[in-house]
Design an enzyme around this catalytic site. Structure first.
Site: not given
Length: 266
Positions: A65-66, A149
Site C-alpha cells: 500500500n505504500h 501483503h
C-alpha cells in the site's frame, strides 16, 4: 531452486542491514526477493534506492500500500519489470503486479497481491485475481511465488490454504512482525503469515517509538520517522522449491541481530 525472501525493509537502516546480511548469503541462493515499499525514508521507493538495491543483488522487488508514497515512482515503475505493485489494483494503474522471470535457465513466476481486510476494500478480490493469474503463469512454469501483503493473519492463512498445491510459496508482508508459523502445507505450498521487517529492532515497527506512543496515548496524529540510532535486525525466509514440480521442499525462518558497531566494521 533456493529463494531468499525479505519482508518490509525500513529506510536506510534496513538497507544497511540488508547489504550486510546479503554479503554472507547472496552466493548461496538463486533468487533474492525484497519487499521495498518502506525502503526510502520508511515510505515508498525512489529511483536511487531502487538502483542501490539492484546493486546489492536483489532480483525481484515487491511492494504494497505504500508503493505510491514517493511520487517519483510513477516515472520509473513502468520501465522496471522487476519492481512489482499489488496485482489487484484496478486496470490502468501504472506498473505490473506479476512477472515471469528466469535465473540459471529456470523460469519462475512472482505474483504480488494485497489483502483487503483492514486495508483497501476497493481493491479487486486477491483470491480471484490469483485464480486468473495462475491460469496464465502456470502455462509457463510450475514455480509460483506470492507476496501477500495483508493486515490480518486470518486472511493470510485462508489465502495460503486456498492456493495450496498451486503456489510454491506464499509469504505475508506488511505487519513488520515475524510470525513463527512457517510450514509446508498439505499440498506442497510453503507458507508463513509474515516474514517480518529488516530495520532497527528497538522501534515501533521500524519507526521512532515515541511518535507511536504519543499517538496511542494522546490520540494526536503523528508524522512517523524511521528509527536510525538503534541496533538492527534482519528477518528473512530461506525456501527451496523443487524445479520440476514447483512443490516446496523446505522453509526456514532466518533472523540476525546486528549491532551498529558490526556495521561500521563491515
Amino acid at each position: 531452486m533456493r529463494f531468499l525472501i525479505f519482508g518490509d525493509v525500513i529506510g536506510k537502516p534496513g538497507r544497511k542491514a540488508l547489504r550486510y546480511f546479503l554479503a554472507g548469503y547472496r552466493d548461496l541462493v538463486d533468487v533474492v526477493l525484497v519487499n521495498v515499499e518502506n525502503s526510502a525514508g520508511g515510505f515508498g521507493i525512489t529511483k536511487k534506492v531502487y538502483e542501490e538495491l539492484q546493486g546489492m543483488g536483489v532480483d525481484i522487488m515487491t511492494s504494497g500500500n505504500h508503493i505510491w508514497d514517493k511520487k517519483e515512482v510513477y516515472q520509473f515503475i513502468d520501465t522496471s519489470p522487476n519492481l512489482l505493485r499489488p496485482a489487484n489494483y484496478p486496470e490502468g494503474v501504472p506498473g505490473r503486479g506479476y512477472g515471469i522471470f528466469e535465473k540459471k535457465g529456470i523460469r519462475f513466476a512472482v505474483i504480488n497481491l494485497m489483502g483487503r481486510s483492514l486495508l483497501d476494500s476497493n481493491l479487486e478480490n486477491p483470491f480471484l485475481v490469483f485464480d486468473r493469474l495462475y491460469q496464465e503463469v502456470s502455462k509457463e512454469t510450475p514455480i509460483v511465488v506470492v507476496d501477500f501483503h495483508a493486515e490480518t493473519t486470518s486472511e493470510k492463512w485462508a489465502f495460503g490454504i486456498y492456493v495450496d498445491g498451486r503456489a510454491s510459496l506464499v509469504y505475508g508482508t506488511h505487519t513488520h512482525v515475524p510470525t513463527a508459523d512457517q510450514i509446508i502445507l498439505k499440498k506442497g505450498t510453503a507458507y508463513t503469515s509474515d516474514v517480518g521487517m529488516t530495520g532497527c529492532w528497538y522501534s515501533a515497527i521500524g519507526m521512532k517509538p515515541q511518535q507511536a506512543i504519543d499517538r496511542f496515548t494522546k490520540g494526536i496524529p503523528q508524522k512517523y520517522e524511521v528509527e536510525e540510532k538503534e541496533d538492527l535486525v534482519v528477518n528473512a525466509l530461506l525456501v527451496e522449491v523443487e524445479e520440476s514440480t514447483g512443490r516446496a521442499k523446505s522453509i526456514e525462518r532466518l533472523q540476525q541481530y546486528i549491532t551498529r558497531e558490526e556495521l561500521l566494521g563491515a
